[in-house]
Design a protein around this motif. Structure first.
Motif, PDB file in Angstrom:
ATOM      1  N   ASP A 135       0.836  -1.203   0.000  1.00  0.00           N
ATOM      2  CA  ASP A 135       0.000   0.000   0.000  1.00  0.00           C
ATOM      3  C   ASP A 135       0.865   1.245   0.000  1.00  0.00           C
ATOM      4  O   ASP A 135       1.866   1.328   0.730  1.00  0.00           O
ATOM      5  N   ILE A 187      -0.631  -5.579   1.250  1.00  0.00           N
ATOM      6  CA  ILE A 187      -1.638  -5.013   0.357  1.00  0.00           C
ATOM      7  C   ILE A 187      -2.988  -5.236   1.025  1.00  0.00           C
ATOM      8  O   ILE A 187      -3.395  -6.374   1.261  1.00  0.00           O
ATOM      9  N   ARG A 229      -7.265  -4.278   1.534  1.00  0.00           N
ATOM     10  CA  ARG A 229      -8.468  -3.896   0.790  1.00  0.00           C
ATOM     11  C   ARG A 229      -8.621  -2.375   0.794  1.00  0.00           C
ATOM     12  O   ARG A 229      -8.976  -1.768  -0.221  1.00  0.00           O
ATOM     13  N   PHE A 272      -6.142  -0.830  -1.658  1.00  0.00           N
ATOM     14  CA  PHE A 272      -6.583  -1.081  -3.031  1.00  0.00           C
ATOM     15  C   PHE A 272      -7.714  -0.127  -3.399  1.00  0.00           C
ATOM     16  O   PHE A 272      -7.688   0.529  -4.446  1.00  0.00           O
ATOM     17  N   ASN A 316      -6.623   3.461  -3.837  1.00  0.00           N
ATOM     18  CA  ASN A 316      -5.958   3.680  -5.123  1.00  0.00           C
ATOM     19  C   ASN A 316      -6.972   3.877  -6.244  1.00  0.00           C
ATOM     20  O   ASN A 316      -6.806   4.743  -7.112  1.00  0.00           O
ATOM     21  N   LEU A 334      -2.190  -0.491  -9.025  1.00  0.00           N
ATOM     22  CA  LEU A 334      -3.352  -1.297  -9.430  1.00  0.00           C
ATOM     23  C   LEU A 334      -2.979  -2.225 -10.583  1.00  0.00           C
ATOM     24  O   LEU A 334      -3.322  -3.409 -10.581  1.00  0.00           O
ATOM     25  N   TRP A 373      -0.591  -5.049  -9.247  1.00  0.00           N
ATOM     26  CA  TRP A 373      -1.269  -6.003  -8.368  1.00  0.00           C
ATOM     27  C   TRP A 373      -2.168  -6.946  -9.163  1.00  0.00           C
ATOM     28  O   TRP A 373      -2.370  -8.095  -8.773  1.00  0.00           O
ATOM     29  N   PHE A 382      -5.056 -10.229  -0.578  1.00  0.00           N
ATOM     30  CA  PHE A 382      -5.030  -9.263   0.505  1.00  0.00           C
ATOM     31  C   PHE A 382      -4.576  -9.922   1.800  1.00  0.00           C
ATOM     32  O   PHE A 382      -4.367 -11.136   1.866  1.00  0.00           O
ATOM     33  N   ILE A 433      -6.861 -10.878  -5.235  1.00  0.00           N
ATOM     34  CA  ILE A 433      -6.886  -9.594  -5.931  1.00  0.00           C
ATOM     35  C   ILE A 433      -7.036  -9.895  -7.419  1.00  0.00           C
ATOM     36  O   ILE A 433      -6.155 -10.513  -8.027  1.00  0.00           O
ATOM     37  N   PHE A 490     -11.406  -5.148  -9.106  1.00  0.00           N
ATOM     38  CA  PHE A 490     -11.109  -3.805  -9.590  1.00  0.00           C
ATOM     39  C   PHE A 490     -12.324  -3.204 -10.288  1.00  0.00           C
ATOM     40  O   PHE A 490     -12.698  -2.043 -10.025  1.00  0.00           O
TER      41      PHE A 490
END
Length: 532
Positions: free
Chosen positions: A299, A414, A416, A419, A422, A459, A462, A470, A476, A481
């Motif tokens: 992150d 990483i 949630r 993510f 971002n 993003l 990942w 995560f 992920i 996304f």
């Protein structure tokens, strides 16, 4: 400004963008001839250097790691220093940055900072109107006539002892499609630099104020040498003393950290310092290692300047600069004041103080802030621990940084929340950028193109260098996304934000970039064709 006819190139740059009242005073025939001269002399070389960037990245994608050059060992080991630093730049303890918007310029010049970096790059969305209005605003700031009256009737004028003006043109990679020469778009860098220098350089030089520039996104000494030659040509064209134009270089790409001595050497007659452009540097780390799964970053909130690869970068920059008689500038504090929540505001200011304390104790000669309210916060720290104008005497002989330290993997997780943040930041920033705003407050942080690029690049990595999961072991993936992007797009549309009408456009662009098989070089390049 009158220019001898024999110095005007036989062609002029052509203006394709829609102009406004007042723009003709900037886009004069003489200024456009000057731009054409710069284009004819330097654009082919610029394009060659951009091609070298592509080839360099291809080698990194194939597994090669960045390293110090073997052909420039003599420069790194040689005994040389940069030219003496002008008096106006010998104390740079706090610098404020911001776009070339009229009210911002006045507030920044009045902020109490030693330097104001007027930014045509990461904190500006390069609509043609923004760029040329920015040139008008800077011309008026230089000649002392700048003023602004708000819709509410509040008047703004520059007070006594304003900050020293330093201008950041766009990077070598960015085009200006609204100004062409022989049918080719000009480099945004040459347009920004050329127009500012043409209209202001003589006045600034007469007052011992430069002109001064910040140079962004360099990757190699040859790119610095190109800037040196551009400035030398401009000095000759404008009948200015050699090397009166001074430059501070942002070390904000991973390849550049291995060539800091070489970059200073290429600009040694006009270099006054290097800057830790930390956010772009993190983005460059991500982009350089876009194909290296072993160098994924956690992150972005966990990637602080205290992590090993960033600490090594900062300390090596200080050692390099002070060895060469140049200033080592610290990085940006992105926090902005939090109104209505005293506890949260104090916590944010505490982070700023801790960051600036780290910088001054490490040996930096100054630092950056993004908001006028942070100037006294940063200045208090530097005044206490740096009573002298700078710290050129801090040689950091204890620093012995090797290649592997500069590219060391970063531990962390990483989450949630990281993510999702971002996605939100990349979407909201892109929507604002497409609407003409390049500097956007989001969750009490001032986001610009560099921070949005970190979010976008993370993003992509990942999703494409997985499978990843995560901290709660949930996977992920692209479906996650897409769901997050749809959620934040809907929220932006329903928010009543002035940029809500850009939400779908920004969402489509971000989805294309994130799903693409290859990480795109720059969000701003992909978005530029959609910019008004």
């Amino acid at each position: 400004m009158a220019v001898p006819k024999e110095r005007i190139f036989p062609t002029q740059a052509q203006v394709l963008g829609a102009t406004r009242p007042g723009h003709d005073a900037i886009l004069t025939p003489e200024a456009l001839a000057f731009l054409a001269t710069l284009h004819h002399r330097f654009d082919a070389r610029r394009r060659e250097l951009l091609a070298e960037r592509v080839a360099r990245q291809a080698r990194y994608d194939d597994g090669q790691l960045p390293d110090f050059r073997t052909d420039t060992t003599a420069i790194r080991e040689g005994h040389w220093v940069v030219a003496p630093i002008p008096a106006a730049l010998r104390d740079r303890r706090v610098e404020i940055t911001g776009p070339v918007e009229r009210k911002m310029i006045i507030n920044a010049l009045n902020s109490g900072a030693k330097v104001f970096m007027a930014d045509f790059e990461d904190s500006s969305a390069p609509t043609f109107a923004n760029q040329i209005d920015g040139q008008i605003n800077l011309r008026d700031a230089v000649d002392g006539s700048i003023a602004y009256t708000s819709p509410e009737g509040k008047q703004y004028r520059v007070e006594e002892n304003p900050a020293v003006l330093v201008v950041r043109p766009r990077g070598w990679h960015l085009p200006e499609r609204h100004i062409t020469v022989d049918g080719e778009p000009m480099a945004g860098a040459l347009v920004d630099f050329g127009l500012f220098a043409f209209h202001n350089a003589r006045r600034l030089q007469a007052r011992d104020r430069g002109p001064y520039f910040y140079l962004p996104k360099l990757q190699a000494m040859e790119e610095a040498a190109l800037w040196n030659d551009v400035m030398a040509a401009a000095e000759e064209f404008l009948d200015l003393p050699p090397d009166c134009m001074k430059a501070t270089v942002l070390i904000e790409t991973l390849p550049a950290v291995f060539q800091m001595h070489e970059i200073l050497h290429a600009l040694r007659g006009r270099a006054v310092g290097l800057n830790c452009g930390r956010w772009d540097y993190i983005f460059s780390y991500l982009k350089t290692f876009r194909a290296h799964r072993d160098r994924l970053l956690p992150d972005r909130g966990q990637v602080l300047m205290t992590v090993p690869f960033l600490k090594a970068y900062s300390e090596l920059l200080i050692q390099t600069c002070h060895r060469r008689g140049a200033f080592a500038m610290g990085g940006m504090a992105a926090q902005i004041p939090i109104k209505g929540d005293e506890a949260a505001n104090e916590a944010a200011l505490a982070k700023v103080r801790a960051d600036k304390l780290r910088e001054v104790q490490a040996g930096h000669d100054g630092t950056w802030v993004a908001h006028p309210a942070l100037v006294p916060v940063a200045q208090e720290v530097f005044d206490k621990y740096m009573p002298s104008p700078n710290q050129l005497n801090v040689v950091r002989a204890d620093v012995n940084v090797c290649r592997d330290q500069l590219i060391a993997p970063c531990s962390g997780t990483i989450t949630r929340a990281g993510f999702d943040n971002n996605v939100e930041v990349a979407l909201r920033y892109t929507a604002s950028w497409l609407d003409g705003q390049g500097c956007v407050p989001i969750h009490h942080l001032m986001e610009d193109a560099a921070t949005a690029e970190i979010a976008r690049a993370q993003l992509w990595q990942w999703l494409h260098l997985g499978p990843l999961e995560f901290t709660d072991h949930a996977p992920i993936d692209a479906a996650l996304f897409d769901h997050s992007l749809a959620k934040h797009t809907h929220r932006l549309i329903e928010s009543g934000s002035p940029v809500a009408h850009r939400a779908e456009q920004a969402s489509t662009l971000l989805k294309q970039l994130t799903h693409a098989d290859e990480l795109g070089d720059f969000l701003t390049l992909a978005a530029y064709e959609q910019l008004a």
